[in-house]
Design a protein around this motif. Structure first.
Motif, PDB file in Angstrom:
ATOM      1  N   ARG A 181     -42.650 -16.752 -22.247  1.00 29.19           N
ATOM      2  CA  ARG A 181     -41.760 -15.119 -22.573  1.00 29.19           C
ATOM      3  C   ARG A 181     -43.592 -14.170 -23.321  1.00 29.19           C
ATOM      4  O   ARG A 181     -42.980 -12.982 -22.963  1.00 29.19           O
ATOM      5  N   THR A 195     -55.141  -1.381 -13.844  1.00 25.27           N
ATOM      6  CA  THR A 195     -56.324  -1.154 -14.965  1.00 25.27           C
ATOM      7  C   THR A 195     -55.154   0.290 -14.899  1.00 25.27           C
ATOM      8  O   THR A 195     -55.335   1.471 -15.712  1.00 25.27           O
ATOM      9  N   HIS A 196     -54.962   1.032 -13.713  1.00 24.58           N
ATOM     10  CA  HIS A 196     -54.067   2.292 -14.072  1.00 24.58           C
ATOM     11  C   HIS A 196     -52.743   2.321 -14.471  1.00 24.58           C
ATOM     12  O   HIS A 196     -52.436   3.567 -14.969  1.00 24.58           O
ATOM     13  N   THR A 197     -52.318   0.992 -14.760  1.00 26.72           N
ATOM     14  CA  THR A 197     -50.330   1.141 -15.474  1.00 26.72           C
ATOM     15  C   THR A 197     -50.942  -0.160 -16.517  1.00 26.72           C
ATOM     16  O   THR A 197     -49.932   0.369 -16.641  1.00 26.72           O
ATOM     17  N   ALA A 198     -51.836  -0.727 -16.663  1.00 24.71           N
ATOM     18  CA  ALA A 198     -51.780  -1.607 -17.124  1.00 24.71           C
ATOM     19  C   ALA A 198     -52.066  -1.432 -19.039  1.00 24.71           C
ATOM     20  O   ALA A 198     -53.216  -0.540 -19.177  1.00 24.71           O
ATOM     21  N   SER A 199     -51.652  -1.231 -20.014  1.00 28.52           N
ATOM     22  CA  SER A 199     -51.437  -0.640 -21.136  1.00 28.52           C
ATOM     23  C   SER A 199     -53.024  -0.899 -21.927  1.00 28.52           C
ATOM     24  O   SER A 199     -53.478  -2.252 -21.544  1.00 28.52           O
ATOM     25  N   VAL A 200     -53.571  -0.615 -22.802  1.00 27.41           N
ATOM     26  CA  VAL A 200     -54.823  -0.012 -23.023  1.00 27.41           C
ATOM     27  C   VAL A 200     -54.257  -1.617 -24.257  1.00 27.41           C
ATOM     28  O   VAL A 200     -54.995  -2.661 -24.635  1.00 27.41           O
ATOM     29  N   ASP A 201     -53.274  -1.671 -24.611  1.00 29.22           N
ATOM     30  CA  ASP A 201     -52.773  -2.610 -25.523  1.00 29.22           C
ATOM     31  C   ASP A 201     -52.509  -4.293 -24.497  1.00 29.22           C
ATOM     32  O   ASP A 201     -52.992  -5.606 -25.440  1.00 29.22           O
ATOM     33  N   HIS A 237     -54.656  -4.712 -22.089  1.00 32.45           N
ATOM     34  CA  HIS A 237     -55.548  -5.033 -21.542  1.00 32.45           C
ATOM     35  C   HIS A 237     -56.572  -5.468 -22.840  1.00 32.45           C
ATOM     36  O   HIS A 237     -57.416  -7.098 -22.629  1.00 32.45           O
ATOM     37  N   SER A 288     -61.861  -3.661 -12.938  1.00 29.91           N
ATOM     38  CA  SER A 288     -60.096  -2.949 -12.231  1.00 29.91           C
ATOM     39  C   SER A 288     -60.840  -3.139 -11.336  1.00 29.91           C
ATOM     40  O   SER A 288     -61.207  -2.928 -10.625  1.00 29.91           O
TER      41      SER A 288
END
Lengths: 355, 355
Positions: free
Chosen positions: B76, B95-101, B103, B117
């Motif tokens: 999950r 890091t251009h697509t991964a969300s802040v949360d 990360h 990055s």
């Protein structure tokens, strides 16, 4: 409820938090708050003062047309323009969707305010549908139901999964869908055991299960419906798993009303499958909100800590999947009320034996 | 080139950077590196050792089938599983697509390595298509061309934009498209001035411009083609803007070959429109890469600092848009080579006057 009303709800939520504003970058949230249907746009919503919308030159005319009541700024660098307008102490970003790079750039550009997470602030507003949203969802579900009824009136055995899926989609377009809500899942025979099967060139055969998970989109709102039928005469095993799924879905639907914990809906549908001895064969989620996104809050899961509210719209979709053999899913899109839920996808759930 | 070959290219790129590995979370990049076509998955690619794929229970069988050569973990919490496997000094994230949360969560879970990055590492590999990709793109473009040729053989005046768009889409499906590449843009009369017009109930009339921007998808690869025709006899103004766009497109195509700066392609097409006196009426981008995404690197713009490479596949799509009056766009998907580019969307660009 207009975009202005929705923005007012957002500002009311901001007033409870002490934030100076929120910068909305999730496109579907921007659409919800403004009506903008393009592919690039963001919205600055200050606690005090009017919202400002940002998009690029492609959408100049569309923004004039769709957002006559919101100031808009046409720019290449939406974040740069937004950052220059963030004043005060603390602004919130949609950190669940904003990329790390966007966040770093905003942190660099914003002069003064701290940047914090907005959480799923707009998504939580979107969980409770207003009248215009319910009307669009009702229309999308109605088109879906009529399209499937028309399809099942005709002969299906001998045609391929792909051809039958296209037939269903064309019926939705003819009935007024602006698009299909998602790529149609249409599975026959042993393929019905695959929860998310893409239509193939397999030919539908007599005596087989046929599972169809599909929906229409109207004004951006999605319908989501699954029916499973038998092509010809159902055998005992098909009847058994169909009955178990139908009972589970009924048990789940029974719980869907204002004030009930979301986790209870999950538990009720699972308990029913368990008592029938089939819980081990259920491998997906039980349901999800439906609206401007095909999958949105609230998600029906044991981990959900909230309660249902009137005007939630969500799916209930238990299933049994036996790899290599076959499967059944029954799914409705329903509107939660203070009483019994209103099932928007009104197609019969009696086991159909068709040609 | 197989997924294993593509992962080997990625590892070669990692070897130049000193990174211990990259955690790939952009779904289309995961697909590129593994062949996985589901809606939830991520891939850990260490510099030393085999890649590990993560997905949820819905995709257990599909992962067995699509990724027989990659270890997969069903969970999950994909990020939690991945974090536990990141060892060494430095790992890269998208890091251009991964969300802040996402990360923040990974930063919390990863024990030891620094997170940096990855830039657009996988996207840059995807800019150069391998043989299987070119074959899929060629097939998608061929289906698109034949569908449009078939559509334009019939009578169009008197039908609505929406009905004609559906007719074209059905032709693509009948010719073997797995899906449409994007929602068809089909505009008639003054609507042709809107670069991205959604088909409406407007009836096509004699003497009008008809602009169609559309494409088929095959094996996940997108075609992108625009043609503009006249319904009946073209008048002088229609001929003038058509000629200007066609000359601009030819000037742009002329530059598309290995070694040419991307910015030069942009400049050439713009200079042609400028010399015709119509540059002010061109309001969109000139082109973009096409592949597993309908819009991907490289983007044809003045700001692009790189050069074209053989096996880049991109569009060239100048246009003239006169609000309230009408517009023309001509767009091809082309394969860059060391010599003249190969136009994959082979439909004629002569001005057609049709019924």
């Amino acid at each position: 409820m207009s975009g202005a009303d929705r923005r007012a709800r957002l500002v009311a939520a901001l007033n409870e938090t002490g934030l100076d504003g929120v910068y909305v970058t999730t496109l579907v949230n921007v659409r919800y708050l403004t009506g903008f249907t393009g592919s690039n746009g963001s919205l600055l919503v200050p606690r005090d003062g009017p919202a400002v919308f940002f998009t690029d030159g492609r959408y100049r005319d569309q923004a004039d047309h769709e957002l006559p009541d919101v100031e808009h700024v046409i720019a290449r660098d939406l974040s740069g323009e937004a950052a220059a307008r963030m004043t005060g102490d603390t602004w919130a970003l949609e950190t669940h969707t904003a990329s790390v790079d966007t966040h770093a750039r905003l942190s660099h550009l914003v002069d003064g305010p701290a940047l914090v997470s907005a959480g799923r602030l707009v998504e939580s507003l979107r969980e409770v549908k207003d009248e215009a949203e319910v009307a669009a969802l009702r229309s999308a579900c109605d088109i879906s139901t009529r399209a499937l009824e028309g399809l099942l009136d005709g002969r299906l055995v001998g045609r391929t999964e792909r051809v039958v899926a296209r037939d269903l989609e064309n019926r939705m377009f003819e009935l007024g869908a602006e698009a299909i809500a998602f790529e149609t899942i249409l599975a026959s025979g042993a393929n019905t055991a695959i929860p998310h099967h893409a239509p193939s060139d397999r030919v539908l055969g007599d005596g087989e299960l046929l599972k169809i998970d599909f929906g229409a989109r109207v004004d951006g709102y999605h319908a989501d419906c699954t029916r499973t039928v038998v092509l010809g005469r159902a055998d005992d095993w098909q009847r058994e798993i169909y009955s178990a799924v139908r009972a589970s879905q009924a048990a789940g639907l029974e719980t869907l009303r204002e004030g009930v914990p979301v986790a209870d809906a999950n538990a009720a549908a699972r308990a029913s499958l368990d008592s029938a001895g089939w819980l081990h064969a259920f491998t997906t989620g039980l349901g999800h909100g439906v609206g401007l996104e095909i999958h949105e809050d609230p998600f029906v899961a044991a981990s959900h800590t909230g309660k249902l509210t009137s005007r939630n719209v969500l799916t209930m979709e238990p299933g049994i999947y036996v790899p290599g053999h076959g499967g059944v899913r029954i799914e409705d899109t329903v509107l939660v009320t203070r009483g019994a839920p209103e099932v928007l996808t009104t197609m019969t759930k009696d086991l159909l034996e068709i040609g």
